[in-house]
Design an enzyme around this catalytic site. Structure first.
Site, mmCIF file in Angstrom:
data_model
loop_
_atom_site.group_PDB
_atom_site.id
_atom_site.type_symbol
_atom_site.label_atom_id
_atom_site.label_comp_id
_atom_site.label_asym_id
_atom_site.label_seq_id
_atom_site.Cartn_x
_atom_site.Cartn_y
_atom_site.Cartn_z
ATOM 1 N N ARG A 67 -9.705 37.838 66.624
ATOM 2 C CA ARG A 67 -9.291 36.470 66.944
ATOM 3 C C ARG A 67 -7.805 36.422 67.284
ATOM 4 N NH1 ARG A 67 -13.134 32.514 63.997
ATOM 5 N NH2 ARG A 67 -14.872 33.893 63.489
ATOM 6 N N HIS A 109 -18.707 16.361 62.204
ATOM 7 C CA HIS A 109 -18.591 16.316 63.662
ATOM 8 C C HIS A 109 -19.123 15.009 64.242
ATOM 9 C CE1 HIS A 109 -17.129 20.409 64.279
ATOM 10 N NE2 HIS A 109 -17.892 20.731 63.244
ATOM 11 N N THR A 165 -14.867 14.401 57.412
ATOM 12 C CA THR A 165 -13.523 14.954 57.553
ATOM 13 C C THR A 165 -12.592 13.925 58.170
ATOM 14 O OG1 THR A 165 -12.222 16.782 58.467
ATOM 15 C CG2 THR A 165 -13.965 15.900 59.857
ATOM 16 N N LYS A 214 -10.928 15.672 62.384
ATOM 17 C CA LYS A 214 -11.513 15.786 63.721
ATOM 18 C C LYS A 214 -11.328 14.449 64.459
ATOM 19 C CE LYS A 214 -14.480 19.700 62.748
ATOM 20 N NZ LYS A 214 -13.875 20.113 61.464
ATOM 21 N N THR A 226 -6.050 21.045 42.937
ATOM 22 C CA THR A 226 -5.437 21.095 44.268
ATOM 23 C C THR A 226 -4.445 19.949 44.449
ATOM 24 O OG1 THR A 226 -7.425 22.078 45.219
ATOM 25 C CG2 THR A 226 -5.881 21.083 46.746
ATOM 26 N N THR A 227 -3.257 20.268 44.959
ATOM 27 C CA THR A 227 -2.281 19.225 45.250
ATOM 28 C C THR A 227 -2.869 18.195 46.210
ATOM 29 O OG1 THR A 227 -0.438 20.742 44.918
ATOM 30 C CG2 THR A 227 0.007 18.775 46.240
ATOM 31 N N THR A 282 -18.604 33.416 63.794
ATOM 32 C CA THR A 282 -18.829 31.974 63.925
ATOM 33 C C THR A 282 -20.212 31.693 64.497
ATOM 34 O OG1 THR A 282 -16.453 31.662 64.258
ATOM 35 C CG2 THR A 282 -17.895 29.838 64.875
#
Length: 403
Positions: A21, A215, A243, A246, A275-276, A361
């Site tokens: 990649r 998505h 999310t 996106k 997690t912060t 992927t």
């Protein structure tokens, strides 16, 4: 053992297989999306980005930018800690309320990314619900797969979008607690799950439903609530995950559902607890983006028009692409080396940036160029892309591979 020698050998094998990649050094330009500056070989060049997940260009929307700038001036940059240790900011709570409303749920819970929200929620559910079995669609995202694996719960994989196979496997589970995890829009092929039929089967067996809409949020439904909202099914889904990175143009992930479920994940999910928290400015910008897309369909309509234009252009040029009902346009090359070669030609000769999609992927032999038109791509941008692909298609003689 020479660790660096091992690392280098593994990397060299990736390069030989065409699966290494390479990251393009891009600099986004405020107000110029999808144009960007590509830094390379000590110089720069202007390119048009054709693979961004900022599907609607909301990361460049003036109101979203202004909201983030205002919040930075009001709160500073970071959150200051985890949500438990001083990191819960009022902007987080406002955003969670906005998300719960978007999906018609009692509550929502923020995470630092969509990967973390999937991983944490599925891992926690599988680990904490006694004798649970998680049934996962065969094409689920890596974040879901890793969460299920980490849970150590029993996993069953059902054939992609195959409701009959799901029914058979749920029947085999008997009276055990069952969790069914699937997506609405699958990001690589762009196909859409038969959500209503899946829910029918899950309700028949008393299974908890977990739907990844990453998505789809912002993109579908009258207020951008995703495929489940578009089809009037959101109220039947137990947990809707999404999310902010996106279509909403920011960063972060979330889950929505009952107040008890969200509090359960908040209280037991290590990926949330340790997690912060997201910066307040990110939360403020995301809330502005979501609120805008709840009332504006201009961006969605513009995006669909450019998807249709691109597909029509590819058809006219004889360039095969996967048919689907979503905004994702995969042009199949089916060869890792040729996919990378085409992507390089597009960038070097035409100023078009698209990242090659190779293994892991997608499975080997299904390599592709994945295009995501936005409402900010002009007709000229689309026509330039089609012309460039047509020229390279003939030069590289890939049509027999992709047919």
């Amino acid at each position: 053992m020479s660790f660096d020698h091992f690392f280098k050998n593994q990397l060299e094998q990736l390069k030989q297989d065409g699966n290494y990649r390479y990251f393009a050094d891009l600099e986004r330009k405020t107000g110029k999306f999808p144009q960007a500056t590509n830094h390379f070989n000590g110089g720069t060049r202007d390119v048009t980005v054709w693979c961004s997940n900022d599907y609607l260009g909301m990361g460049q929307h003036p109101a979203v930018i202004a909201a983030m700038q205002e919040a930075v001036g009001r709160c500073g940059t970071g959150a200051g800690g985890t949500r438990n240790i001083s990191g819960t900011n009022h902007d987080h709570l406002l955003l969670e309320a906005e998300l719960a409303d978007l999906h018609g749920k009692e509550a929502a819970l923020l995470f630092t990314s969509g990967y973390v929200s999937n991983w944490t929620t599925l891992a926690t559910l599988g680990a904490k619900i006694p004798n649970a079995v998680i049934l996962s669609d065969s094409e689920n995202h890596a974040s879901m797969i890793e969460g299920i694996r980490h849970s150590k719960a029993e996993k069953m994989i059902w054939a992609h979008n195959d409701v009959e196979d799901l029914d058979r496997k749920l029947t085999a589970c008997g009276d055990r607690p069952k969790i069914v995890a699937f997506e609405s829009v699958y990001s690589m092929d762009g196909d859409i799950a038969p959500i209503a039929a899946i829910l029918d089967v899950c309700e028949k067996h008393g299974a908890l439903t977990y739907l990844d809409e990453v998505h789809a949020v912002g993109m579908y439904g009258p207020r951008g609530g995703g495929i489940s909202e578009r089809e009037g099914l959101a109220h039947r889904v137990d947990i809707i995950e999404g999310t902010l990175g996106k279509a909403f143009g920011c960063v972060g992930g979330y889950i929505t559902g009952s107040e008890a479920m969200c509090d359960f994940i908040r209280s037991f999910g290590s990926g949330f607890i340790f997690t912060t928290a997201l910066p307040p400015a990110v939360a403020a910008a995301a809330r502005t983006s979501i609120a805008h897309l709840k009332t504006s369909s201009v961006e969605r309509m513009g995006q669909r028009a450019q998807v249709a234009r691109l597909r029509a252009g590819l058809d006219k040029a004889g360039i095969p692409h996967l048919a689907n009902d979503s905004h994702i346009v995969p042009v199949m090359i089916k060869d890792a080396v040729k996919t990378k070669m085409l992507a390089d030609y597009l960038m070097d000769s035409f100023g078009i940036y698209v990242q090659p999609i190779n293994y892991p992927t997608v499975p080997k032999g299904t390599e592709r160029l994945r295009f995501t038109p936005s409402p900010l791509h002009s007709d000229a941008d689309v026509d330039h892309l089609v012309a460039a692909l047509s020229e390279l298609w003939k030069q590289c003689a890939v049509s027999h591979v992709a047919a």
